[in-house]
Motif scaffolding. Structure first.
Motif, PDB file in Angstrom:
ATOM      1  N   ASP A   1     -27.214   0.301  19.105  1.00 14.78           N
ATOM      2  CA  ASP A   1     -25.919   0.261  18.611  1.00 14.78           C
ATOM      3  C   ASP A   1     -25.819  -1.258  18.356  1.00 14.78           C
ATOM      4  OD1 ASP A   1     -25.828   2.519  18.965  1.00 14.78           O
ATOM      5  OD2 ASP A   1     -24.068   3.010  20.466  1.00 14.78           O
ATOM      6  N   GLU A   2     -25.558  -2.029  19.079  1.00 13.94           N
ATOM      7  CA  GLU A   2     -25.605  -3.455  19.044  1.00 13.94           C
ATOM      8  C   GLU A   2     -25.870  -4.562  18.583  1.00 13.94           C
ATOM      9  OE1 GLU A   2     -22.545  -4.940  19.977  1.00 13.94           O
ATOM     10  OE2 GLU A   2     -21.978  -3.333  20.922  1.00 13.94           O
ATOM     11  N   VAL A   3     -27.816  -3.972  18.752  1.00 14.12           N
ATOM     12  CA  VAL A   3     -28.763  -4.360  17.308  1.00 14.12           C
ATOM     13  C   VAL A   3     -28.783  -4.182  16.082  1.00 14.12           C
ATOM     14  CG1 VAL A   3     -30.733  -4.019  16.591  1.00 14.12           C
ATOM     15  CG2 VAL A   3     -30.570  -4.120  19.152  1.00 14.12           C
TER      16      VAL A   3
ATOM     17  N   VAL B   1     -27.311  -6.655  12.609  1.00 10.45           N
ATOM     18  CA  VAL B   1     -27.858  -6.872  11.615  1.00 10.45           C
ATOM     19  C   VAL B   1     -26.467  -6.201  10.781  1.00 10.45           C
ATOM     20  CG1 VAL B   1     -29.311  -5.297  10.503  1.00 10.45           C
ATOM     21  CG2 VAL B   1     -30.198  -5.561  12.894  1.00 10.45           C
ATOM     22  N   ALA B   2     -25.543  -5.786  10.870  1.00 11.36           N
ATOM     23  CA  ALA B   2     -24.791  -5.926   9.395  1.00 11.36           C
ATOM     24  C   ALA B   2     -24.602  -7.277   9.546  1.00 11.36           C
ATOM     25  CB  ALA B   2     -23.753  -4.740  10.135  1.00 11.36           C
ATOM     26  N   ARG B   3     -24.141  -7.958  10.965  1.00 11.90           N
ATOM     27  CA  ARG B   3     -23.638  -8.803  10.786  1.00 11.90           C
ATOM     28  C   ARG B   3     -24.469 -10.139  10.007  1.00 11.90           C
ATOM     29  NH1 ARG B   3     -21.491 -12.562  16.140  1.00 11.90           N
ATOM     30  NH2 ARG B   3     -20.510 -14.219  15.086  1.00 11.90           N
TER      31      ARG B   3
ATOM     32  N   PRO C   1     -24.557  -9.844   5.285  1.00  3.74           N
ATOM     33  CA  PRO C   1     -24.860 -11.086   3.901  1.00  3.74           C
ATOM     34  C   PRO C   1     -25.383 -11.976   3.574  1.00  3.74           C
ATOM     35  CG  PRO C   1     -22.386 -10.131   5.389  1.00  3.74           C
ATOM     36  CD  PRO C   1     -23.581  -9.519   6.622  1.00  3.74           C
ATOM     37  N   HIS C   2     -25.873 -12.312   4.535  1.00  2.56           N
ATOM     38  CA  HIS C   2     -27.028 -13.524   4.975  1.00  2.56           C
ATOM     39  C   HIS C   2     -29.033 -13.585   4.668  1.00  2.56           C
ATOM     40  CE1 HIS C   2     -23.245 -15.958   6.842  1.00  2.56           C
ATOM     41  NE2 HIS C   2     -23.757 -14.558   7.856  1.00  2.56           N
ATOM     42  N   ALA C   3     -28.769 -12.720   3.484  1.00  6.04           N
ATOM     43  CA  ALA C   3     -30.066 -12.186   3.180  1.00  6.04           C
ATOM     44  C   ALA C   3     -30.584 -13.323   2.850  1.00  6.04           C
ATOM     45  CB  ALA C   3     -30.105 -11.106   2.436  1.00  6.04           C
ATOM     46  N   GLY C   4     -30.083 -14.406   1.740  1.00  5.35           N
ATOM     47  CA  GLY C   4     -30.891 -14.808   0.428  1.00  5.35           C
ATOM     48  C   GLY C   4     -31.236 -15.628   1.775  1.00  5.35           C
ATOM     49  N   LEU C   5     -30.465 -16.612   2.672  1.00  7.82           N
ATOM     50  CA  LEU C   5     -31.188 -17.625   3.981  1.00  7.82           C
ATOM     51  C   LEU C   5     -32.432 -16.308   4.329  1.00  7.82           C
ATOM     52  CD1 LEU C   5     -30.808 -20.106   5.388  1.00  7.82           C
ATOM     53  CD2 LEU C   5     -29.450 -18.727   7.060  1.00  7.82           C
ATOM     54  N   PHE C   6     -32.183 -15.665   5.113  1.00  3.72           N
ATOM     55  CA  PHE C   6     -33.103 -15.303   5.430  1.00  3.72           C
ATOM     56  C   PHE C   6     -35.316 -15.046   5.041  1.00  3.72           C
ATOM     57  CE2 PHE C   6     -30.261 -12.785   8.635  1.00  3.72           C
ATOM     58  CZ  PHE C   6     -30.886 -13.953   9.603  1.00  3.72           C
ATOM     59  N   ASP C   7     -34.736 -14.423   3.587  1.00  2.00           N
ATOM     60  CA  ASP C   7     -35.797 -14.826   2.141  1.00  2.00           C
ATOM     61  C   ASP C   7     -35.977 -16.150   2.059  1.00  2.00           C
ATOM     62  OD1 ASP C   7     -35.248 -12.147   1.606  1.00  2.00           O
ATOM     63  OD2 ASP C   7     -34.107 -12.262   0.042  1.00  2.00           O
ATOM     64  N   GLU C   8     -35.464 -17.253   2.603  1.00  3.18           N
ATOM     65  CA  GLU C   8     -35.935 -18.603   3.006  1.00  3.18           C
ATOM     66  C   GLU C   8     -36.753 -18.490   3.124  1.00  3.18           C
ATOM     67  OE1 GLU C   8     -33.092 -21.658   1.122  1.00  3.18           O
ATOM     68  OE2 GLU C   8     -31.681 -20.142   0.696  1.00  3.18           O
TER      69      GLU C   8
ATOM     70  N   SER D   1     -33.984  -0.881  -0.581  1.00  6.72           N
ATOM     71  CA  SER D   1     -32.694  -1.389  -0.440  1.00  6.72           C
ATOM     72  C   SER D   1     -32.556  -2.657   1.040  1.00  6.72           C
ATOM     73  CB  SER D   1     -31.991  -0.428   0.166  1.00  6.72           C
ATOM     74  OG  SER D   1     -30.559  -0.401   0.636  1.00  6.72           O
ATOM     75  N   ARG D   2     -31.841  -3.167   0.879  1.00  9.40           N
ATOM     76  CA  ARG D   2     -31.633  -4.250   2.149  1.00  9.40           C
ATOM     77  C   ARG D   2     -30.461  -3.743   3.302  1.00  9.40           C
ATOM     78  NH1 ARG D   2     -33.346  -8.242   3.185  1.00  9.40           N
ATOM     79  NH2 ARG D   2     -34.753 -10.055   1.428  1.00  9.40           N
ATOM     80  N   ARG D   3     -30.306  -2.203   3.141  1.00 13.55           N
ATOM     81  CA  ARG D   3     -28.938  -1.091   4.100  1.00 13.55           C
ATOM     82  C   ARG D   3     -30.378  -1.643   5.152  1.00 13.55           C
ATOM     83  NH1 ARG D   3     -24.371  -1.669   5.048  1.00 13.55           N
ATOM     84  NH2 ARG D   3     -24.209  -0.468   6.181  1.00 13.55           N
ATOM     85  N   SER D   4     -29.818  -2.023   6.359  1.00 13.04           N
ATOM     86  CA  SER D   4     -30.395  -1.826   8.140  1.00 13.04           C
ATOM     87  C   SER D   4     -30.412  -0.317   8.436  1.00 13.04           C
ATOM     88  CB  SER D   4     -29.664  -2.976   8.748  1.00 13.04           C
ATOM     89  OG  SER D   4     -29.285  -4.034   8.166  1.00 13.04           O
ATOM     90  N   SER D   5     -31.190  -0.303   9.185  1.00 12.46           N
ATOM     91  CA  SER D   5     -31.363   0.961   9.592  1.00 12.46           C
ATOM     92  C   SER D   5     -32.202   1.322  10.812  1.00 12.46           C
ATOM     93  CB  SER D   5     -32.383   2.070   8.595  1.00 12.46           C
ATOM     94  OG  SER D   5     -33.874   1.746   8.555  1.00 12.46           O
ATOM     95  N   PRO D   6     -32.728   1.994  11.534  1.00 10.74           N
ATOM     96  CA  PRO D   6     -32.877   1.793  13.637  1.00 10.74           C
ATOM     97  C   PRO D   6     -34.616   1.337  12.616  1.00 10.74           C
ATOM     98  CG  PRO D   6     -31.319   3.628  12.708  1.00 10.74           C
ATOM     99  CD  PRO D   6     -31.108   3.202  11.627  1.00 10.74           C
ATOM    100  N   SER D   7     -35.196   1.921  11.387  1.00 13.13           N
ATOM    101  CA  SER D   7     -35.956   2.431  11.459  1.00 13.13           C
ATOM    102  C   SER D   7     -37.143   1.437  11.508  1.00 13.13           C
ATOM    103  CB  SER D   7     -36.759   3.228  10.287  1.00 13.13           C
ATOM    104  OG  SER D   7     -36.613   2.968   9.181  1.00 13.13           O
ATOM    105  N   ARG D   8     -35.826   0.658  10.731  1.00 11.83           N
ATOM    106  CA  ARG D   8     -35.833  -1.593  10.710  1.00 11.83           C
ATOM    107  C   ARG D   8     -36.514  -1.996  11.412  1.00 11.83           C
ATOM    108  NH1 ARG D   8     -33.602  -3.979   6.112  1.00 11.83           N
ATOM    109  NH2 ARG D   8     -35.432  -5.627   6.664  1.00 11.83           N
ATOM    110  N   CYS D   9     -35.214  -1.736  13.145  1.00 12.76           N
ATOM    111  CA  CYS D   9     -35.365  -2.748  13.768  1.00 12.76           C
ATOM    112  C   CYS D   9     -35.326  -2.495  15.306  1.00 12.76           C
ATOM    113  CB  CYS D   9     -33.639  -3.696  13.591  1.00 12.76           C
ATOM    114  SG  CYS D   9     -32.112  -2.649  13.858  1.00 12.76           S
ATOM    115  N   GLY D  10     -34.988  -0.429  14.789  1.00 18.88           N
ATOM    116  CA  GLY D  10     -34.846  -0.559  16.541  1.00 18.88           C
ATOM    117  C   GLY D  10     -35.810   0.365  16.493  1.00 18.88           C
ATOM    118  N   ARG D  11     -37.904  -0.826  17.016  1.00 16.66           N
ATOM    119  CA  ARG D  11     -38.799   0.017  17.251  1.00 16.66           C
ATOM    120  C   ARG D  11     -38.845  -0.730  18.558  1.00 16.66           C
ATOM    121  NH1 ARG D  11     -43.021  -2.112  12.608  1.00 16.66           N
ATOM    122  NH2 ARG D  11     -40.554  -2.954  12.595  1.00 16.66           N
ATOM    123  N   THR D  12     -39.450   0.109  19.240  1.00 16.60           N
ATOM    124  CA  THR D  12     -39.831  -0.395  20.262  1.00 16.60           C
ATOM    125  C   THR D  12     -40.872  -0.747  20.840  1.00 16.60           C
ATOM    126  OG1 THR D  12     -40.008   1.321  21.868  1.00 16.60           O
ATOM    127  CG2 THR D  12     -37.521   0.936  22.241  1.00 16.60           C
TER     128      THR D  12
END
Length: 142
Positions: free
Chosen positions: A80-82, A86-88, A91-98, A130-141
């Motif tokens: 949940d905190e992950v 990620v949601a926070r 908005p800075h996706a452009g920086l991450f892209d760079e 989509s840049r929309r976050s999902s557990p499949s993108r950031c919740g793998r262990t």
């Protein structure tokens, strides 16, 4: 009763979320300003390597590294905190892209108390996705 409601058990629960960005040439100050987060540490390419306590380690850092850490106490639900982090950051996706387009890496790490460590690399969204976050993108262990 949830882990968060049982004070005797929840006192033992702790985890940290760590965002680690590495890049050969991007100034860590640009990352700090771009994300609006204060890093827990910064290493600059070409600077002498040293331990957190200042002891020289020999050699020089080969790349810039920037790291932010958020500590969470009394909770077991780290995914949940992950997702909140990620949601926070979204908005800075452009920086991450760079960072990624110029050969840098971005890691989102979950540090669990004790000897358990899990983490994953947060890859960029595929073209057209989509840049929309999902557990499949950031919740793998691992």
């Amino acid at each position: 009763m949830t882990d968060e409601e049982d004070g005797s058990f929840s006192d033992a629960l702790q985890f940290d979320l760590r965002l680690l960005i590495r890049h050969l040439s991007m100034d860590p100050d640009v990352i700090t300003r771009g994300l609006g987060l204060e890093p827990i540490f910064v290493n600059r390419a070409g600077a002498a390597r040293k331990a957190p306590n200042g002891t020289p380690l020999g050699g020089f850092y080969k790349e810039n590294a920037w790291s932010y850490t958020a500590q969470h106490d009394g909770k077991r639900s780290f995914f949940d905190e992950v997702m909140n982090l990620v949601a926070r950051l979204e908005p800075h996706a452009g920086l991450f892209d760079e960072v990624v387009k110029a050969g840098g890496t971005i890691e989102l790490i979950v540090n669990l108390d004790g000897y358990n460590n899990i983490g994953d690399t947060l890859p960029p969204a595929p073209p057209g996705a989509s840049r929309r976050s999902s557990p499949s993108r950031c919740g793998r262990t691992a």
